[in-house]
Write a protein that holds these residues in place. Structure first.
Motif, short mmCIF file in Angstrom:
data_model
loop_
_atom_site.label_atom_id
_atom_site.label_comp_id
_atom_site.label_asym_id
_atom_site.label_seq_id
_atom_site.Cartn_x
_atom_site.Cartn_y
_atom_site.Cartn_z
N ALA A 1 0.49 -1.60 -0.26
CA ALA A 1 0.23 -0.34 0.00
C ALA A 1 0.47 1.15 -0.32
O ALA A 1 0.63 2.00 -0.24
CB ALA A 1 -1.14 0.32 1.11
N LEU B 1 -2.89 -0.83 -6.55
CA LEU B 1 -2.48 -1.52 -5.69
C LEU B 1 -2.54 -2.96 -6.28
O LEU B 1 -3.46 -3.63 -6.83
CB LEU B 1 -3.53 -1.27 -4.63
N ALA C 1 2.07 1.79 -3.04
CA ALA C 1 1.15 2.28 -4.09
C ALA C 1 0.80 4.42 -4.33
O ALA C 1 -0.11 4.04 -4.96
CB ALA C 1 0.19 1.41 -4.41
N TYR D 1 -5.54 4.69 -6.31
CA TYR D 1 -4.01 4.10 -6.14
C TYR D 1 -4.42 2.81 -6.60
O TYR D 1 -5.28 2.05 -6.88
CB TYR D 1 -3.84 4.21 -4.81
#
Length: 455
Positions: free
Chosen positions: A143, A204, A146, A202
């Motif tokens: 995460a 991921l 990302a 984003y």
């Protein structure tokens, strides 16, 4: 008392699912004109029965509680030579193949209908669940790579809206199985002078996760952790916090120069610092203060931990969403379909060795979950029954002889070939199916015992 509570919760859940499943067979048999001789909850020797209804059907309770059956007028099991022509027309094997398919499929279908109705009712009532808001994201996590940093509220996954943490997990689960990439739409409060919300997206990657990770907190392994409240002190008992001059309502900002992002971070640091002097920096009535704090040393499960005797808010920010009847029903149908599809996918990956057989659970684990959810509350318990009902429907549709899916396989072959499968083939398949089912039961029992021994 907990054992009795668990057994009662398990009995109610299992009894409900068995009755609903068998009622599906019963009602469809009656609709197709087939005579039903016995409706049994449980297997084996009948311990209680009563006859009533136009056909004087025997409604029975049998000694083995794990299952049930509907016994119909069937030339393969009863002598029908002396029956009248009217009764012969109500014999099961004399029905068209499509009617036989309908009768057999009605049991699993009833389980799916039960799940849909329960879920729709829960969605209309409203199910409390944490908001999909992220805690500070750990560096080196997927995460973090990302671009996520914490504080983001996830609003959609690949364009599909998510309103709570459970929906976020449900949207990511099938993507993990496919090792694909998830597009997360997020919103966060702009702390600058402009105010408002900042919207971001984003990408991921889920390729780093294995199927075995699904057995644990796979969201945490990605770096997606549920946000917790700030480290605001609650009630303070006599002990280290009181001696340090800390007060209820104090907001802890950092300890020894290390930023405290929430109450959980404070708890973790204190537990890791038994007997160690800590420099506290915080806010009290909007004014900064500092204090020295030395946690007591206590032993928990053979390990020394720190404790300061203060209440900390840990509950995440919750949301309760109530849907209107039609959206709730639509949502329930979609949830039932997605869960069924995911179950079949997991079973397929087990067969090819991509998923551990440790995921198969038996009655001991199911009983444990029944007790746990019942203690949490009615909403959790009904959700548990809904998902077990889906699993029961899927499992019964597997093409294994002795299960409903095995019979549906026979009838499909009959449609393709124009004639029923031979009795010899049926007997061999039944024995093979019973052996396979017994093997699955042994695996499930072994997994249950291992979980019980190491939990």
């Amino acid at each position: 008392m907990n054992l009795l509570h668990t057994l009662l919760a398990f009995a109610v859940a299992l009894g409900t699912l068995i009755v609903v499943h068998e009622l599906g067979h019963y009602w469809m048999a009656r609709l197709c004109g087939v005579k039903v001789l016995r409706f049994s909850v449980g297997m084996g020797r009948v311990i209680f029965s009563r006859r009533f209804g136009p056909d004087q059907t025997e409604w029975a309770l049998s000694v083995l509680p794990l299952g049930g059956y509907v016994q119909m007028l069937d030339a393969r099991e009863q002598d029908v030579s002396r029956l009248s022509s009217t009764d012969l027309r109500r014999e099961f094997t004399g029905q068209s193949v499509w009617r036989r398919i309908a009768i057999v499929a009605a049991g699993p279908l009833a389980n799916f209908v039960l799940a849909i109705l329960l879920l729709a009712g829960l969605y209309m009532h409203g199910v409390p669940d944490p908001l999909p808001k992220l805690r500070q994201v750990a560096e080196q996590s997927v995460a973090y790579q990302a671009g996520l940093r914490g504080g983001e509220l996830i609003t959609a996954v690949n364009g599909h809206p998510v309103q709570n943490w459970t929906e976020l997990r449900g949207q990511l689960l099938p993507l993990v199985l496919d090792k694909s990439t998830a597009r997360l739409d997020t919103s966060r409060v702009n702390s600058g002078s402009g105010g408002g919300n900042i919207l971001d997206t984003y990408s991921l990657s889920l390729a780093s996760l294995t199927v075995e990770d699904l057995e644990t907190d796979f969201l945490g392994k990605l770096g997606l952790v549920l946000a917790r409240p700030p480290a605001t002190l609650g009630k303070i008992a006599p002990g280290p916090a009181e001696r340090a001059g800390l007060q209820s309502g104090d907001l802890i900002l950092d300890i020894d120069g290390r930023r405290i992002v929430d109450g959980l971070a404070l708890l973790e640091l204190v537990r890791a610092s038994p007997g160690k002097k800590l420099q506290i920096h915080g806010l009290r009535d909007e004014r900064e203060f500092s204090s020295d704090l030395v946690p007591d040393t206590v032993v928990e499960n053979g390990v020394e931990i720190g404790r300061i005797k203060v209440e900390l808010p840990m509950a995440p920010e919750m949301t309760t969403i109530s849907d209107a009847p039609i959206p709730a029903l639509s949502k329930a149908v979609q949830k039932t379909w997605n869960t069924s599809f995911l179950t079949v996918k997991m079973l397929g990956k087990m067969l090819v060795g991509q998923v551990s057989w440790k995921n198969i659970t038996g009655p001991i684990t199911i009983a444990d979950y029944a007790g746990q959810t019942a203690r949490i509350g009615v909403v959790s318990y009904l959700s548990f029954i809904a998902f077990i009902s889906i699993s029961l429907g899927v499992m019964n549709l597997l093409p294994i002889p002795v299960l409903d899916g095995g019979h549906l396989l026979y009838y499909s072959l009959e449609i393709l070939t124009g004639r029923p499968v031979s009795e010899r083939f049926s007997n061999i398949a039944q024995r093979a199916g019973m052996g396979l089912l017994l093997m699955l039961m042994l695996v499930a029992a072994f997994n249950d015992i291992v979980r019980l021994a190491f939990s």
